[in-house]
Design an enzyme around this catalytic site. Structure first.
Site, PDB file in Angstrom:
ATOM      1  N   ASP A   1     -57.744  40.002 -53.884  1.00  0.00           N
ATOM      2  CA  ASP A   1     -58.745  40.510 -54.664  1.00  0.00           C
ATOM      3  C   ASP A   1     -58.590  42.121 -54.546  1.00  0.00           C
ATOM      4  O   ASP A   1     -57.761  42.644 -53.778  1.00  0.00           O
ATOM      5  CB  ASP A   1     -59.876  40.355 -53.788  1.00  0.00           C
ATOM      6  CG  ASP A   1     -59.944  40.186 -52.389  1.00  0.00           C
ATOM      7  OD1 ASP A   1     -59.107  40.998 -51.684  1.00  0.00           O
ATOM      8  OD2 ASP A   1     -60.570  39.600 -51.610  1.00  0.00           O
TER       9      ASP A   1
ATOM     10  N   ASP B   1     -70.237  34.840 -44.548  1.00  0.00           N
ATOM     11  CA  ASP B   1     -70.834  33.862 -45.223  1.00  0.00           C
ATOM     12  C   ASP B   1     -70.133  32.589 -45.651  1.00  0.00           C
ATOM     13  O   ASP B   1     -70.427  31.987 -46.673  1.00  0.00           O
ATOM     14  CB  ASP B   1     -71.491  34.414 -46.477  1.00  0.00           C
ATOM     15  CG  ASP B   1     -70.323  35.250 -47.142  1.00  0.00           C
ATOM     16  OD1 ASP B   1     -69.407  35.057 -47.124  1.00  0.00           O
ATOM     17  OD2 ASP B   1     -70.875  35.958 -48.388  1.00  0.00           O
TER      18      ASP B   1
ATOM     19  N   HIS C   1     -67.081  32.995 -47.313  1.00  0.00           N
ATOM     20  CA  HIS C   1     -66.526  33.076 -48.511  1.00  0.00           C
ATOM     21  C   HIS C   1     -64.761  33.188 -48.359  1.00  0.00           C
ATOM     22  O   HIS C   1     -64.435  33.293 -47.018  1.00  0.00           O
ATOM     23  CB  HIS C   1     -66.866  34.410 -49.381  1.00  0.00           C
ATOM     24  CG  HIS C   1     -66.486  35.708 -48.466  1.00  0.00           C
ATOM     25  ND1 HIS C   1     -67.134  36.935 -48.776  1.00  0.00           N
ATOM     26  CD2 HIS C   1     -65.572  35.945 -47.791  1.00  0.00           C
ATOM     27  CE1 HIS C   1     -66.793  37.771 -48.084  1.00  0.00           C
ATOM     28  NE2 HIS C   1     -65.461  37.278 -47.414  1.00  0.00           N
TER      29      HIS C   1
END
Ligand code: PGA
Length: 244
Positions: A66, A135, A137
């Site tokens: 990313d 979380d 991810h």
């Protein structure tokens, strides 16, 4: 397979050893890379192995997970910058073999399409290194992201902005969006090494590995992966029913 190491140092050594073996077996390995705090120790180990002439990166092809939308490659918090500083600048990788989404691309949709195509043309990712967010991810695939997703623009969850603000001067400086490989893109890697260290990851790790498979914890899809090694330190493993 889940491997629990005593501490972060051992986790890093364990991950680097697996990457080393993969590179020795396939010198033109297609390697998926992650940023963040977790893989830093692993990258240090790989740099050391390169300095000791154990590892040659000249034919390795890399794809990063990313990049923040809007940050240029020379921004000190961009993942381009991170990779150069923490790995690429210290090894003999061919710059032409490095792939990181361009956070400043004008046509982001085309960029996402091209990124998928480049992965396909390289023959797919042989080995993907992954961290996990608090979380749950993977990449920037936040809770609610389709498990079928491919490379796309993602809005960062509030918790991720909070987690990542430690790298920026102030929370407001953290970009709100990123370009990320999708869940399905990641899942298609032939082999995956998932790393997690520290107590603040323990809940996400337990949910990802022992909870239901759900888009609310995108890492949970990894339970279905046929070839994954999860390396945890004791703190990150502390909430697992089986090992905690
Ligand atoms: P970290 O990030 O390694 O900095 O904890 C992991 C992630 O958000 O995927």
């Amino acid at each position: 397979m889940i491997v629990i190491k005593e501490n972060y140092d051992e986790l890093s050594k364990g991950a680097a050893k697996l990457i080393k073996e993969a590179i020795l077996e396939k010198p033109n390995l297609v390697l998926g890379l992650a940023t963040g705090s977790t893989p830093l120790g692993t990258y240090q180990e790989l740099i050391q192995m390169h300095k000791e002439s154990i590892l040659d990166f000249s034919r390795i092809i890399t794809f990063n997970l990313d990049e923040y939308l809007g940050l240029s490659a020379n921004h000190s918090q961009s993942y381009h910058y991170y990779m150069k500083k923490n790995l690429f600048g210290e090894i003999n990788i061919n710059p032409e073999n490095i792939h990181i989404p361009d956070g400043t691309a004008k046509d982001v949709k085309a960029l996402c399409r091209d990124y998928e195509k480049a992965i396909q043309e390289a023959g797919g990712i042989d080995l993907q290194i992954l961290g996990i967010g608090s979380d749950g991810h993977i990449g920037f695939n936040e809770p609610g992201t389709s498990l079928d997703s491919r490379t796309h623009v993602a809005k960062l969850a509030e918790s991720t902005i909070r987690d990542n603000s430690r790298f920026f001067e102030k929370k407001e400086d953290v970009p709100e969006s990123a370009i990320t490989m999708g869940v399905q893109t990641i899942f298609e890697a032939k082999k995956i090494i998932l790393l997690a260290s520290g107590e603040n990851k323990a809940t996400a790790v337990a949910k990802a590995l022992e909870g239901p498979i759900t888009s609310q914890i995108t890492a949970s899809i990894l339970q279905r992966h046929p070839n994954i090694i999860v390396i945890l330190d004791e703190k990150a493993a502390s909430k697992l029913k089986k090992y905690g």
